[in-house]
Design an enzyme around this catalytic site. Structure first.
Site, PDB file in Angstrom:
ATOM      1  N   LYS A  40       0.841  -1.202   0.000  1.00  0.00           N
ATOM      2  CA  LYS A  40       0.000   0.000   0.000  1.00  0.00           C
ATOM      3  C   LYS A  40       0.878   1.254   0.000  1.00  0.00           C
ATOM      4  CE  LYS A  40      -3.692  -2.494   2.385  1.00  0.00           C
ATOM      5  NZ  LYS A  40      -4.274  -2.873   3.688  1.00  0.00           N
ATOM      6  N   ASP A  90     -11.111   2.287   4.727  1.00  0.00           N
ATOM      7  CA  ASP A  90     -11.461   0.882   4.489  1.00  0.00           C
ATOM      8  C   ASP A  90     -12.977   0.674   4.429  1.00  0.00           C
ATOM      9  OD1 ASP A  90      -9.439  -0.928   3.966  1.00  0.00           O
ATOM     10  OD2 ASP A  90      -8.916  -1.232   6.076  1.00  0.00           O
ATOM     11  N   GLN A 102      -4.327  -1.740   9.893  1.00  0.00           N
ATOM     12  CA  GLN A 102      -4.189  -3.061   9.275  1.00  0.00           C
ATOM     13  C   GLN A 102      -4.701  -4.150  10.225  1.00  0.00           C
ATOM     14  OE1 GLN A 102      -2.988  -3.591   6.056  1.00  0.00           O
ATOM     15  NE2 GLN A 102      -3.686  -5.692   6.391  1.00  0.00           N
TER      16      GLN A 102
END
Lengths: 289, 289
Positions: free
Chosen positions: B50, B117, B94
């Site tokens: 990412k 997200d 994460q």
């Protein structure tokens, strides 16, 4: 088998009456605030029915009536007042609202722990994510889950088909059934060959507002059929979305209209008010979704 | 037809590069913060990928690495710092997190307008209610919608069958397809006779983590097949949830593994970072869900 929502709601009301009395004994006074803006005649009836049911069960009920030209800032102020009032456990703003008010802004303004209709995005998101927290859910689907449980109809591994994907009924209904382990199909106005889906449903939930949309031939023999419709036929008679007279010979279990889903919705609202009152007072909930 | 996610993601990356340059010209510096706690090896790779992608596109990327024994209060403090930092447009924590940290509490702590997200209950609820607001959505389903649009596959009126109902892929995928007018069936581990559903799918989305679960015989001729799986076969080779070599002769369009859904997920994360940066700066969005 006829799924008798009226009889079940009466039973549940009676046990709630006892529960409310016990809560009051222990110093908890369940309190519901219903806010209605304007003069919509159907809304007036719904609000009155909710008020009478709450009173009957011993739940403290406050109705806040405001005129048709009430503004959004005024409504937000009123909601905020009850958000901060620790004695209030449930806040319900009757929909629809007059045009000058943005319904989604109002729904978002209700404190999520008092959102007794279960319409706020955060509570909807918890439902859709099958969260382990307690969260309120839309009352009609909640009532249907209670009926299924009472009649020992376990959705796990069954094919549940939802006809009508509204945010108030169809969508949360599908999420509850998915969370209960059903395979879930959402059908709606854009669905092609609707009957090809309904005929494979073990559990068929119909919430379209179209009188007698679902005929006997659309139903799998032995299926459970739940009719959320409250429609008028050509003679002005109250009928459902399912052609009950013929469907009842094919279905394994079916809700009549009236006397099926309708009475369960208002009973579920009262149950949810009690649940929010108990959560606010750190009581354990017996009901688990 | 092979749906080439790698090629499409490259195209989109190139246009994003130009867009980021233009945003920077106009004084907007898109900034993404990725927080990683602990030493999970797969997570380390995802975070690095990412970071490199963001840098390549001109997006400012900050990685915050914290040790395995980092506490929940410490993590909440770190998130709060970036919630209040107006220069930051997206915050991603994460997953998975070490056992001492409650993931749902962390997800809820991220400001909803920086929830890149799309996992927070409020954003999930807006998705499930087909809200008219802008809201971020989970990146894998977002990338799949982008692929379908690019290949002119319109879900409206089609039967979309989702295999696997996770909160990260299956559930939001179904909601996006429902919002786009598809009839949507959710299937999962408890579904009986899975093939009876998959064989009726015009659009089949498979996200189970079971190598080669879906065979050619499970697919309707001409269907669009989207394979989210990243599995290893008995020889350690990377394969999908669909038996691609045989399925490609039946499907009308199909994603390969690798080179299908995978590259689109990270590209969608970057797109969403840009969208959040534009919304934060009151820019109009060209992309509409």
């Amino acid at each position: 088998m006829i799924i008798d929502g009226k009889k079940l709601s009466n039973q549940l009301d009676n046990s709630m009456k006892a529960e409310v009395a016990a809560l009051r004994e222990s110093g908890i006074e369940p309190k519901l605030v219903v806010i209605i803006v304007g003069n919509d005649p159907a809304s007036q009836i719904y609000v009155r029915n909710k008020h009478h049911k709450a009173i009957k069960l011993g739940i403290t009920s406050i109705i806040e009536r405001r005129p048709q030209d009430f503004t959004q800032p005024e409504l937000l102020t009123l909601i905020d007042q009850y958000n901060r009032d620790e004695s209030v456990h449930g806040i319900l703003v009757q929909l629809p609202l007059p045009k000058q008010i943005d319904e989604s802004a109002i729904i978002r303004a209700i404190a999520i722990e008092k959102d007794v209709d279960g319409f706020s995005p955060e509570n909807v998101g918890k439902l859709f994510n099958n969260s382990h927290d307690h969260y309120p859910v839309s009352c009609t689907p909640k009532g249907i889950m209670t009926m299924l449980a009472h009649y020992n109809i376990d959705p796990e591994g069954q094919h549940a088909v939802i006809v009508g994907d509204s945010n108030i009924v169809g969508r949360p209904m599908g999420a509850l059934l998915l969370n209960a382990g059903a395979t879930v199909t959402y059908t709606h106005i854009l669905t092609k060959d609707l009957s090809s889906y309904t005929r494979t449903a073990d559990i068929l939930i119909v919430a379209t507002g179209v009188a007698h949309l679902i005929k006997a031939a659309d139903i799998k023999p032995g299926a459970t059929v739940i009719d959320v419709g409250m429609d008028r036929d050509e003679n002005g008679k109250l009928v459902g979305d399912v052609d009950y007279d013929h469907a009842k010979d094919v279905a394994g279990a079916i809700t009549p209209v009236p006397g099926g889903v309708g009475p369960m919705t208002i009973t579920s609202l009262m149950q949810q008010t009690l649940e929010l009152a108990k959560v606010a007072n750190n009581r354990t909930l017996e009901t688990v979704k």
